[in-house]
Design a protein around this motif. Structure first.
Motif, PDB file in Angstrom:
ATOM      1  N   GLY A   1      39.336  41.255  37.011  1.00 31.44           N
ATOM      2  CA  GLY A   1      39.369  41.394  38.470  1.00 31.44           C
ATOM      3  C   GLY A   1      40.696  41.899  39.001  1.00 31.44           C
ATOM      4  N   ASN A   2      41.621  42.284  38.119  1.00 37.25           N
ATOM      5  CA  ASN A   2      42.897  42.840  38.593  1.00 37.25           C
ATOM      6  C   ASN A   2      42.740  44.304  38.987  1.00 37.25           C
ATOM      7  N   GLU A   3      43.586  44.716  39.938  1.00 37.06           N
ATOM      8  CA  GLU A   3      43.591  46.116  40.369  1.00 37.06           C
ATOM      9  C   GLU A   3      44.954  46.736  40.092  1.00 37.06           C
ATOM     10  N   TYR A   4      44.946  47.989  39.686  1.00 37.23           N
ATOM     11  CA  TYR A   4      46.200  48.694  39.417  1.00 37.23           C
ATOM     12  C   TYR A   4      46.176  50.063  40.080  1.00 37.23           C
TER      13      TYR A   4
ATOM     14  N   ILE B   1      42.707  53.752  42.136  1.00 42.34           N
ATOM     15  CA  ILE B   1      42.708  52.364  41.686  1.00 42.34           C
ATOM     16  C   ILE B   1      41.874  52.161  40.421  1.00 42.34           C
TER      17      ILE B   1
ATOM     18  N   LYS C   1      36.146  49.831  35.914  1.00 39.46           N
ATOM     19  CA  LYS C   1      35.804  50.715  37.033  1.00 39.46           C
ATOM     20  C   LYS C   1      37.063  51.426  37.499  1.00 39.46           C
TER      21      LYS C   1
ATOM     22  N   ILE D   1      39.257  48.245  31.189  1.00 40.21           N
ATOM     23  CA  ILE D   1      39.035  48.770  32.543  1.00 40.21           C
ATOM     24  C   ILE D   1      37.531  48.937  32.737  1.00 40.21           C
TER      25      ILE D   1
ATOM     26  N   TYR E   1      40.268  49.098  37.947  1.00 39.71           N
ATOM     27  CA  TYR E   1      39.862  47.694  38.020  1.00 39.71           C
ATOM     28  C   TYR E   1      39.634  47.174  36.602  1.00 39.71           C
ATOM     29  N   ASP E   2      40.256  46.016  36.256  1.00 45.51           N
ATOM     30  CA  ASP E   2      40.025  45.504  34.898  1.00 45.51           C
ATOM     31  C   ASP E   2      38.989  44.393  34.897  1.00 45.51           C
TER      32      ASP E   2
END
Ligand SMILES: *Cc1c(COP(=O)(O)O)cnc(C)c1O
Length: 421
Positions: free
Chosen positions: A40-43, A34, A29, A27, A36-37
């Motif tokens: 560029g994926n968001e969870y 949210i 950010k 990760i 951010y990995d």
């Protein structure tokens, strides 16, 4: 090389068998709800990073207060010295803690706050020249990973190598509304053959046991029994504290107040590690003496770190704000509606809710760290939601600042997951 690959060279992660689970997600950010990995994926962080970041990640109100404090005083020994952030925090906390709480002892993680609670309970009797060596705890409780905390934890699947070194602990089942007599009989038997110093419990919700919820009247009866027999009661509110059950503390729902309360997790809004063990004046007085050895000789280098105190104070201010109290009410109502929608789904065995904590059990048997659990976990991440199933339980404990849209997505993802199991 990716962070994921560099991680493997030197890092050893908690609660991980690296041969079976070699990959960690990097990760880079986090903001609000949210994560951010590095790819560029968001969870959506639907468990608030183990129920800590309740005001959202990198909350500006908290970070700016800590940034200011950083220019003023970073760290100071807390034996023989004091400082305004700790004093202000104590004043703010005493206002919201149950009425009988009057003294606050600092440490830096939940397990340690439990160790201190246990030590307070044992030494309370020792200081009164009474040797009491046994503790009582619930069967499925979880209180942390240090030795005292492991000893009182009933969830001991992975404690095998250490069990020979545990404290003396007797276990009782959690109240379910029908077993009060059984529990009181068990307690009577325990006190006949043991010298009981304390009773430790997670009030109303047992987090690591997969958000198991139990009967509050039954708990009140146990606490009354303890008071009658001078057994020190220790509420482990590390998970339930700071709004999770709809009130500031889970103990607010129960008439009989604990002698000691353990707090951590949401205390600093996830910004810095800190924990507290609070107690009543009666407990404190047993340590207050001309005899130096009656003091509580326990301390940590970072006890009451001024930056952590500042983060905690800012977090409590946020919790008390009208906006946050309204957010909590909205989440509670929203979970209720989702519960009505999902509870009769054929893949759902049962559902439960206390405050902002919602859990559902799947209609299938699953190992705590088995393959199906991994499949579910990956499905959630693939859908952009960070949920961490515990065995066959899926639970939500999202930050109080989660938006309606984000929460809808969490619900929708859970519903979709039901069709893949
Ligand atoms: C997480 C937790 C602990 C342990 O806290 P750590 O900070 O992880 O050591 C203890 N008790 C309860 C109820 C918890 O949820």
């Amino acid at each position: 090389m990716t962070l994921k690959d560099r991680d493997k060279k030197h890092l050893w992660h908690p609660l991980t068998q690296h041969k079976l689970h070699p990959e960690a997600i990097a990760i880079t950010k986090a903001k609000g709800c949210i994560l951010y990995d590095e790819d560029g994926n968001e969870y959506i962080d639907a468990i608030a990073s183990w129920y800590t970041c309740m005001y959202g990640h990198c909350n500006e109100y908290i970070t700016s207060r800590v940034a200011t404090q950083m220019q003023q005083l970073d760290q100071i020994v807390f034996s023989g010295f004091t400082h305004e952030p700790a004093i202000k925090l104590s004043e703010a906390l005493i206002k919201i803690l149950p009425d009988n709480q009057n003294k606050i002892f600092f440490s830096d993680n939940g397990s340690t706050s439990v160790e201190i609670g246990i030590k307070m309970a044992l030494q309370f009797h020792f200081n009164k020249d009474e040797k009491r060596n046994t503790l009582i705890a619930f069967e499925d409780g979880f209180h942390g990973d240090t030795f005292g905390a492991m000893s009182v934890s009933g969830l001991s699947v992975y404690n095998g190598p250490f069990e020979d070194f545990f404290l003396e602990v007797k276990r009782i089942p959690t109240p379910n509304g029908k077993n009060n007599d059984v529990i009181l009989n068990t307690l009577n038997t325990i006190i006949k053959t043991n010298k009981v110093a304390g009773f430790i419990y997670e009030p109303l919700v047992q987090g690591a046991a997969a958000m198991k919820m139990y009967n509050s009247d039954g708990l009140n009866a146990i606490l009354k029994f303890c008071k009658d027999h001078h057994i020190v009661t220790v509420a482990d509110e590390v998970m339930t504290g700071f709004g999770k059950t709809g009130t500031y503390f889970a103990s607010d729902h129960i008439d009989t107040k604990p002698d000691i309360i353990c707090l951590s997790k949401a205390l600093t809004g996830g910004l810095l590690p800190m924990a507290l063990t609070t107690c009543s004046e009666e407990i404190y007085e047993a340590f207050y003496s001309d005899n130096i050895s009656k003091g509580l000789f326990h301390g940590h280098t970072y006890s009451a770190n001024p930056l952590a105190c500042t983060a905690a104070l800012a977090s409590i201010e946020l919790l008390q704000s009208e906006t946050m109290q309204q957010n909590i009410k909205t989440i509670i109502a929203s979970h209720k509606a989702f519960n009505e929608h999902i509870k009769n789904h054929p893949k759902v065995k049962s559902t439960r809710q206390t405050g902002v904590i919602f859990a559902l059990d799947l209609n299938i048997e699953m190992k705590r760290y088995g393959n199906l659990r991994d499949t579910l976990f990956k499905f959630f991440l693939g859908s952009g939601v960070f949920l961490r199933p515990l065995g066959n339980t899926i639970y939500i404990q999202a930050p109080y600042v989660i938006t309606k849209k984000q929460l809808e997505k969490v619900y929708k993802t859970i519903e979709e997951a039901l069709s893949i199991v």
